[in-house]
Motif scaffolding. Structure first.
Motif, PDB file in Angstrom:
ATOM      1  N   LEU A 122       0.652  -1.301  -0.190  1.00 32.80           N
ATOM      2  CA  LEU A 122      -0.101  -0.088   0.287  1.00 32.80           C
ATOM      3  C   LEU A 122       0.955   1.616  -0.224  1.00 32.80           C
ATOM      4  O   LEU A 122      -0.229   2.314   0.064  1.00 32.80           O
ATOM      5  CB  LEU A 122      -0.828   0.122   1.174  1.00 32.80           C
ATOM      6  CG  LEU A 122      -1.809  -0.942   1.306  1.00 32.80           C
ATOM      7  CD1 LEU A 122      -2.232  -1.040   2.138  1.00 32.80           C
ATOM      8  CD2 LEU A 122      -1.981  -1.462   0.095  1.00 32.80           C
ATOM      9  N   PHE A 123       2.010   1.211  -0.019  1.00 32.91           N
ATOM     10  CA  PHE A 123       3.099   2.245   0.243  1.00 32.91           C
ATOM     11  C   PHE A 123       3.848   1.880  -1.485  1.00 32.91           C
ATOM     12  O   PHE A 123       4.214   3.060  -1.422  1.00 32.91           O
ATOM     13  CB  PHE A 123       4.203   2.448   1.212  1.00 32.91           C
ATOM     14  CG  PHE A 123       3.389   2.353   2.805  1.00 32.91           C
ATOM     15  CD1 PHE A 123       3.490   3.385   2.868  1.00 32.91           C
ATOM     16  CD2 PHE A 123       2.917   1.019   3.280  1.00 32.91           C
ATOM     17  CE1 PHE A 123       2.730   3.681   4.619  1.00 32.91           C
ATOM     18  CE2 PHE A 123       2.164   1.883   4.200  1.00 32.91           C
ATOM     19  CZ  PHE A 123       2.392   2.495   5.241  1.00 32.91           C
ATOM     20  N   ALA A 124       3.958   1.896  -2.122  1.00 37.30           N
ATOM     21  CA  ALA A 124       3.994   1.942  -3.689  1.00 37.30           C
ATOM     22  C   ALA A 124       4.118   2.835  -4.022  1.00 37.30           C
ATOM     23  O   ALA A 124       2.509   3.886  -3.879  1.00 37.30           O
ATOM     24  CB  ALA A 124       3.278   0.525  -4.419  1.00 37.30           C
ATOM     25  N   PRO A 125       4.869   3.557  -5.498  1.00 38.58           N
ATOM     26  CA  PRO A 125       4.315   4.003  -5.266  1.00 38.58           C
ATOM     27  C   PRO A 125       3.561   5.168  -6.341  1.00 38.58           C
ATOM     28  O   PRO A 125       2.779   5.921  -6.215  1.00 38.58           O
ATOM     29  CB  PRO A 125       5.901   4.964  -6.808  1.00 38.58           C
ATOM     30  CG  PRO A 125       6.893   3.797  -5.708  1.00 38.58           C
ATOM     31  CD  PRO A 125       6.192   2.720  -5.381  1.00 38.58           C
ATOM     32  N   ASP A 126       3.072   3.547  -6.752  1.00 41.58           N
ATOM     33  CA  ASP A 126       1.635   4.114  -7.872  1.00 41.58           C
ATOM     34  C   ASP A 126       0.167   4.210  -6.483  1.00 41.58           C
ATOM     35  O   ASP A 126      -0.593   4.072  -7.312  1.00 41.58           O
ATOM     36  CB  ASP A 126       1.733   3.019  -8.648  1.00 41.58           C
ATOM     37  CG  ASP A 126       1.339   1.550  -8.528  1.00 41.58           C
ATOM     38  OD1 ASP A 126       2.064   1.126  -7.299  1.00 41.58           O
ATOM     39  OD2 ASP A 126       1.174   0.279  -9.262  1.00 41.58           O
ATOM     40  N   MET A 127       0.528   3.638  -5.357  1.00 44.68           N
ATOM     41  CA  MET A 127      -0.365   4.075  -4.661  1.00 44.68           C
ATOM     42  C   MET A 127      -0.672   5.879  -4.184  1.00 44.68           C
ATOM     43  O   MET A 127      -1.883   5.190  -3.308  1.00 44.68           O
ATOM     44  CB  MET A 127      -0.594   2.644  -3.492  1.00 44.68           C
ATOM     45  CG  MET A 127      -0.461   1.412  -4.181  1.00 44.68           C
ATOM     46  SD  MET A 127      -1.680   1.039  -4.682  1.00 44.68           S
ATOM     47  CE  MET A 127      -3.206   1.127  -3.083  1.00 44.68           C
ATOM     48  N   GLY A 128       0.063   6.249  -4.730  1.00 44.08           N
ATOM     49  CA  GLY A 128       0.062   8.186  -3.945  1.00 44.08           C
ATOM     50  C   GLY A 128       0.323   8.065  -2.549  1.00 44.08           C
ATOM     51  O   GLY A 128       1.455   6.793  -2.970  1.00 44.08           O
ATOM     52  N   ASP A 129       1.029   8.928  -2.006  1.00 48.00           N
ATOM     53  CA  ASP A 129       1.832   9.557  -1.201  1.00 48.00           C
ATOM     54  C   ASP A 129       0.789   8.862   0.438  1.00 48.00           C
ATOM     55  O   ASP A 129       0.697   9.441   0.840  1.00 48.00           O
ATOM     56  CB  ASP A 129       2.019  10.830  -1.016  1.00 48.00           C
ATOM     57  CG  ASP A 129       2.950  11.178   0.145  1.00 48.00           C
ATOM     58  OD1 ASP A 129       3.536  10.532   0.804  1.00 48.00           O
ATOM     59  OD2 ASP A 129       3.199  12.364   0.727  1.00 48.00           O
ATOM     60  N   ASN A 182      -1.730  11.643   1.207  1.00 46.57           N
ATOM     61  CA  ASN A 182      -1.374  13.235   0.007  1.00 46.57           C
ATOM     62  C   ASN A 182      -1.855  12.491  -0.727  1.00 46.57           C
ATOM     63  O   ASN A 182      -0.810  13.163  -1.812  1.00 46.57           O
ATOM     64  CB  ASN A 182      -0.101  13.870   0.922  1.00 46.57           C
ATOM     65  CG  ASN A 182       0.206  14.997  -0.180  1.00 46.57           C
ATOM     66  OD1 ASN A 182      -1.574  15.681  -0.306  1.00 46.57           O
ATOM     67  ND2 ASN A 182       0.602  15.498  -0.316  1.00 46.57           N
ATOM     68  N   THR A 183      -2.179  12.466  -1.523  1.00 45.43           N
ATOM     69  CA  THR A 183      -2.427  12.113  -2.436  1.00 45.43           C
ATOM     70  C   THR A 183      -3.539  12.558  -3.467  1.00 45.43           C
ATOM     71  O   THR A 183      -4.741  13.257  -3.131  1.00 45.43           O
ATOM     72  CB  THR A 183      -3.853  10.282  -2.807  1.00 45.43           C
ATOM     73  OG1 THR A 183      -2.478   9.643  -2.314  1.00 45.43           O
ATOM     74  CG2 THR A 183      -3.291   9.845  -4.503  1.00 45.43           C
ATOM     75  N   ARG A 184      -3.556  13.381  -4.406  1.00 49.01           N
ATOM     76  CA  ARG A 184      -3.443  14.316  -5.165  1.00 49.01           C
ATOM     77  C   ARG A 184      -5.675  13.297  -5.653  1.00 49.01           C
ATOM     78  O   ARG A 184      -5.252  11.718  -6.314  1.00 49.01           O
ATOM     79  CB  ARG A 184      -2.902  13.728  -7.183  1.00 49.01           C
ATOM     80  CG  ARG A 184      -1.921  15.008  -7.110  1.00 49.01           C
ATOM     81  CD  ARG A 184      -1.253  15.483  -8.564  1.00 49.01           C
ATOM     82  NE  ARG A 184      -2.233  14.663  -9.518  1.00 49.01           N
ATOM     83  CZ  ARG A 184      -0.922  13.855 -10.514  1.00 49.01           C
ATOM     84  NH1 ARG A 184      -0.350  13.931 -11.055  1.00 49.01           N
ATOM     85  NH2 ARG A 184      -1.629  13.176 -11.580  1.00 49.01           N
ATOM     86  N   GLU A 185      -6.634  14.988  -6.169  1.00 51.66           N
ATOM     87  CA  GLU A 185      -7.767  14.481  -5.809  1.00 51.66           C
ATOM     88  C   GLU A 185      -8.577  13.156  -7.793  1.00 51.66           C
ATOM     89  O   GLU A 185      -8.566  12.614  -7.753  1.00 51.66           O
ATOM     90  CB  GLU A 185      -8.657  15.001  -6.124  1.00 51.66           C
ATOM     91  CG  GLU A 185      -8.824  15.986  -5.096  1.00 51.66           C
ATOM     92  CD  GLU A 185      -8.892  14.812  -3.531  1.00 51.66           C
ATOM     93  OE1 GLU A 185     -10.331  14.460  -3.804  1.00 51.66           O
ATOM     94  OE2 GLU A 185      -8.974  14.342  -2.073  1.00 51.66           O
ATOM     95  N   ASP A 186      -6.893  13.280  -8.175  1.00 50.33           N
ATOM     96  CA  ASP A 186      -7.007  12.666  -9.518  1.00 50.33           C
ATOM     97  C   ASP A 186      -6.571  11.463  -9.606  1.00 50.33           C
ATOM     98  O   ASP A 186      -7.163  11.353 -11.479  1.00 50.33           O
ATOM     99  CB  ASP A 186      -7.005  13.537 -11.081  1.00 50.33           C
ATOM    100  CG  ASP A 186      -5.401  14.375 -10.876  1.00 50.33           C
ATOM    101  OD1 ASP A 186      -4.606  13.326  -9.721  1.00 50.33           O
ATOM    102  OD2 ASP A 186      -4.627  14.494 -11.854  1.00 50.33           O
TER     103      ASP A 186
END
Length: 331
Positions: A29-36, A307-311
């Motif tokens: 769940l901490f992978a880069p493609d899962m957002g920050d 802190n993941t971008r809304e899009d």
């Protein structure tokens, strides 16, 4: 517990190419493609199964709620309903609405985001949204006054319109119920003391930090700070309303109301979100999540803070729901 193999399977579906090892089943769940992702906690039957922080974060940190604060506000409203000081289907006790069509707005409609008040949550450009103007630009000295002053756009109870200012109105209703004072310090203290006495302390929450506007109104739609563990404790309340000692903190009928789909939006209850798979969640801007569920005597709470971008959220949110559902099945 048999949770790790099933959780690993769920992660493999949620994050292609991942392989969850039993010592740290939530690492993918901490992978880069899962957002920050900054912090994750998984509780099964009230017990911690997995917990992890990104580099630079720890138990010492408080994490902002953003719109998860709405669910906290709803729990405090429920305490006053249980005390008989507020009524769900009576006109909302807002004196400013007494002589016009807004007098028909009920507490139930406010909690279900169907008040009918005019509102733009996300404007174009974004800084022109009603919420951003009130929270960060011209309304910081009196957020509730700005929220209350809005006219009707629809007949109350007929349209769903997600509205962070409605939650500020609810926080103001709580404050006015607790004190007649106009002194911002007294108002804020009354709210904070009530939250501590009726919600945080009984739930074992010790880190809660509430923010208030210039008039002493809690920013009940957006800004509360807590530790990862304490967000888990509040999530546990959404399961059965009980504290760590088994004492009932949230009345069962209030929990049932919160989890009942609104007529204007089946994915929304009373200031909580509802998933088709039965999960109930608190959700906030930039990917703050507390997913909860109960089935066959088992319960799950999954907290994700980041802190993941809304899009990007639409793509990753189902992954967290699948993890919570798999943990519940494996519990």
């Amino acid at each position: 517990m048999k949770i790790y193999p099933l959780l690993a399977s769920a992660l493999a579906l949620a994050v292609p190419g991942s392989a969850a090892a039993p010592p740290d089943p939530i690492a993918p769940l901490f992978a880069p493609d899962m957002g920050d992702t900054r912090a994750v906690l998984l509780l099964v039957d009230g017990r911690p199964v997995a917990k992890r922080y990104a580099a630079g974060y720890s138990d010492a940190n408080r994490f902002i709620s953003w719109s998860m604060a709405k669910s906290v506000t709803a729990l405090l409203v429920g305490a006053l309903v249980a005390d008989g000081k507020l009524q769900l289907d009576a006109p909302a006790p807002i004196a400013e609405w007494r002589n016009d069509g807004r007098a028909r707005i009920t507490l139930r409609q406010l909690l279900r985001m169907s008040s009918g008040l005019r509102h733009i949550e996300v404007g174009q450009p974004i800084e022109n949204s009603d919420t951003n103007q009130v929270l960060f630009v011209s309304g910081t000295g009196g957020m509730a006054a700005r929220a209350i002053a809005r006219p009707l756009a629809f007949k109350p109870g007929t349209h769903f319109n997600y509205d962070s200012l409605t939650s500020i109105i609810l926080a103001e209703i709580v404050t006015r119920t607790l004190t007649d004072s106009r002194d911002p310090r007294i108002r804020a203290r009354a709210y904070r003391d009530f939250a501590e006495e009726r919600l945080f302390r009984p739930a074992g929450v010790a880190s809660a930090f509430l923010e208030f506007d210039g008039s002493g109104t809690q920013i009940g739609g957006s800004i509360i700070h807590m530790s990862l563990d304490d967000w888990g404790r509040l999530g546990r309340l959404l399961v059965d309303g009980k504290g760590p000692n088994g004492k009932q903190i949230v009345a069962p009928d209030w929990l049932a109301f919160l989890k009942t789909p609104a007529p204007t939006n089946p994915r929304y209850g009373g200031h909580v979100w509802l998933s088709p798979n039965g999960l109930v969640s608190m959700r906030g801007h930039l990917g703050q999540f507390v997913f909860t569920g109960a089935k066959d005597g088992h319960s799950v709470v999954l907290v994700r803070l980041g802190n993941t971008r809304e899009d990007r959220l639409e793509a990753i949110t189902p992954s967290f729901e699948r993890i919570a559902q798999a943990a519940l099945t494996a519990g």
